[in-house]
Design an enzyme around this catalytic site. Structure first.
Site, mmCIF file in Angstrom:
data_model
loop_
_atom_site.group_PDB
_atom_site.id
_atom_site.type_symbol
_atom_site.label_atom_id
_atom_site.label_comp_id
_atom_site.label_asym_id
_atom_site.label_seq_id
_atom_site.Cartn_x
_atom_site.Cartn_y
_atom_site.Cartn_z
ATOM 1 N N ARG A 295 11.979 3.226 -5.310
ATOM 2 C CA ARG A 295 11.572 2.489 -4.110
ATOM 3 C C ARG A 295 12.644 2.579 -3.023
ATOM 4 N NH1 ARG A 295 7.043 -0.667 -5.172
ATOM 5 N NH2 ARG A 295 6.880 -1.599 -7.233
ATOM 6 N N ASP B 118 -5.039 4.597 -1.870
ATOM 7 C CA ASP B 118 -5.376 5.654 -2.823
ATOM 8 C C ASP B 118 -6.870 5.558 -3.161
ATOM 9 O OD1 ASP B 118 -5.344 7.576 -4.806
ATOM 10 O OD2 ASP B 118 -4.284 6.360 -6.271
ATOM 11 N N GLU C 155 0.395 -1.985 4.487
ATOM 12 C CA GLU C 155 0.293 -1.460 3.115
ATOM 13 C C GLU C 155 1.109 -0.182 2.979
ATOM 14 O OE1 GLU C 155 -0.164 -1.850 0.170
ATOM 15 O OE2 GLU C 155 -2.139 -1.336 -0.602
HETATM 16 P P1 IMP Z 1 -5.498 1.718 -4.502
HETATM 17 O O1 IMP Z 1 -5.753 2.732 -5.572
HETATM 18 O O2 IMP Z 1 -5.915 2.224 -3.146
HETATM 19 O O3 IMP Z 1 -6.100 0.393 -4.833
HETATM 20 O O4 IMP Z 1 -3.933 1.544 -4.406
HETATM 21 C C1 IMP Z 1 -3.297 0.566 -5.162
HETATM 22 C C2 IMP Z 1 -1.807 0.693 -5.166
HETATM 23 O O5 IMP Z 1 -1.449 1.727 -6.081
HETATM 24 C C3 IMP Z 1 -1.102 1.070 -3.882
HETATM 25 O O6 IMP Z 1 -0.927 0.002 -3.006
HETATM 26 C C4 IMP Z 1 0.227 1.549 -4.447
HETATM 27 O O7 IMP Z 1 1.073 0.453 -4.682
HETATM 28 C C5 IMP Z 1 -0.197 2.204 -5.747
HETATM 29 N N1 IMP Z 1 -0.266 3.664 -5.570
HETATM 30 C C6 IMP Z 1 -1.343 4.420 -5.298
HETATM 31 N N2 IMP Z 1 -1.016 5.720 -5.189
HETATM 32 C C7 IMP Z 1 0.327 5.775 -5.386
HETATM 33 C C8 IMP Z 1 1.283 6.846 -5.373
HETATM 34 O O8 IMP Z 1 0.998 8.030 -5.134
HETATM 35 N N3 IMP Z 1 2.584 6.492 -5.621
HETATM 36 C C9 IMP Z 1 2.967 5.209 -5.870
HETATM 37 N N4 IMP Z 1 2.114 4.181 -5.871
HETATM 38 C C10 IMP Z 1 0.804 4.464 -5.636
HETATM 39 MG MG MG Z 2 0.717 -1.417 -3.026
#
Ligand code: IMP
Ligand code: MG
Length: 178
Positions: free
Chosen positions: A168, A106, A102
């Site tokens: 990216r 976040d 991954e």
């Molecule tokens: P989650 O909030 O842990 O479910 O993360 C979901 C997705 O949000 C991650 O896999 C990233 O693709 C995107 N994401 C979360 N935080 C960031 C960030 O700081 N920059 C860019 N993408 C993010």
């Molecule tokens: Mg992601």
């Protein structure tokens, strides 16, 4: 994700070289832990591609690779049904060692749900290897097994991570200012 007006790139947090070095350390751990076994590396599209390529080059095991696209929705306060798999893996993971690769953890919602969903397919084990961990964003309890770097409460871009599909391609990890 909240609207952001400013899209100035901040300082470099981690260079390509630092990321490569860290991927070597983690790959060594993985290779040791699964010595003599096969693993399936599952990269999450699109953010994890560069980290995935570093990890797969450095892991010395018999590996297969596959990719998955998962998008999360909802508040992240409950544990099920919050992730939609929009592109599934083609590999049958039954009885196999799986490592999800991954970009960033976040809120933890995506990974927690993804692990749950893939666990239903009865793999031998599932581990998570994330390039970045942002513990300040956590809404559900989730801990990755292998973590490249822990970052502050910033919006990270580069090395696979995007803002509105941009950045990216940056060969380093940075953040948006503002
Ligand atoms: P989650 O909030 O842990 O479910 O993360 C979901 C997705 O949000 C991650 O896999 C990233 O693709 C995107 N994401 C979360 N935080 C960031 C960030 O700081 N920059 C860019 N993408 C993010
Ligand atoms: Mg992601």
């Amino acid at each position: 994700m909240a609207e952001r007006k400013k899209t100035t790139i901040g300082n470099v947090l981690y260079t390509q070289d630092e990321i490569w070095k860290r991927s070597k350390e983690i790959s060594k751990e993985i290779s040791k832990e699964f010595e003599g076994e096969k693993v399936v590396l599952i990269g999450t599209l699109r953010g994890a591609i560069l980290w995935m390529s570093d990890i797969m080059k450095n892991v010395t095991l018999d590996t297969e690779i596959d990719f998955i696209v998962a998008s999360s929705y909802g508040s992240g306060t409950t544990s099920t049904g919050l992730v939609k798999i929009t592109k599934d893996i083609e590999t049958n993971i039954y009885g196999k060692n799986v490592i999800i690769i991954e970009d960033i953890v976040d809120t933890g919602t995506t990974l927690m749900n993804l692990v749950e969903r893939l666990n239903d397919r009865n793999p031998k084990c599932i581990k998570v290897c994330t390039m970045l961990d942002k513990p300040s964003g956590r809404k559900v309890e989730f801990k990755a097994d292998y973590i490249g770097f822990t970052v502050e409460d910033l919006f990270i871009v580069g090395y696979g991570l995007d803002f509105d599909q941009k950045y990216r391609d940056l060969p380093y990890i940075s953040y948006l200012e503002g």
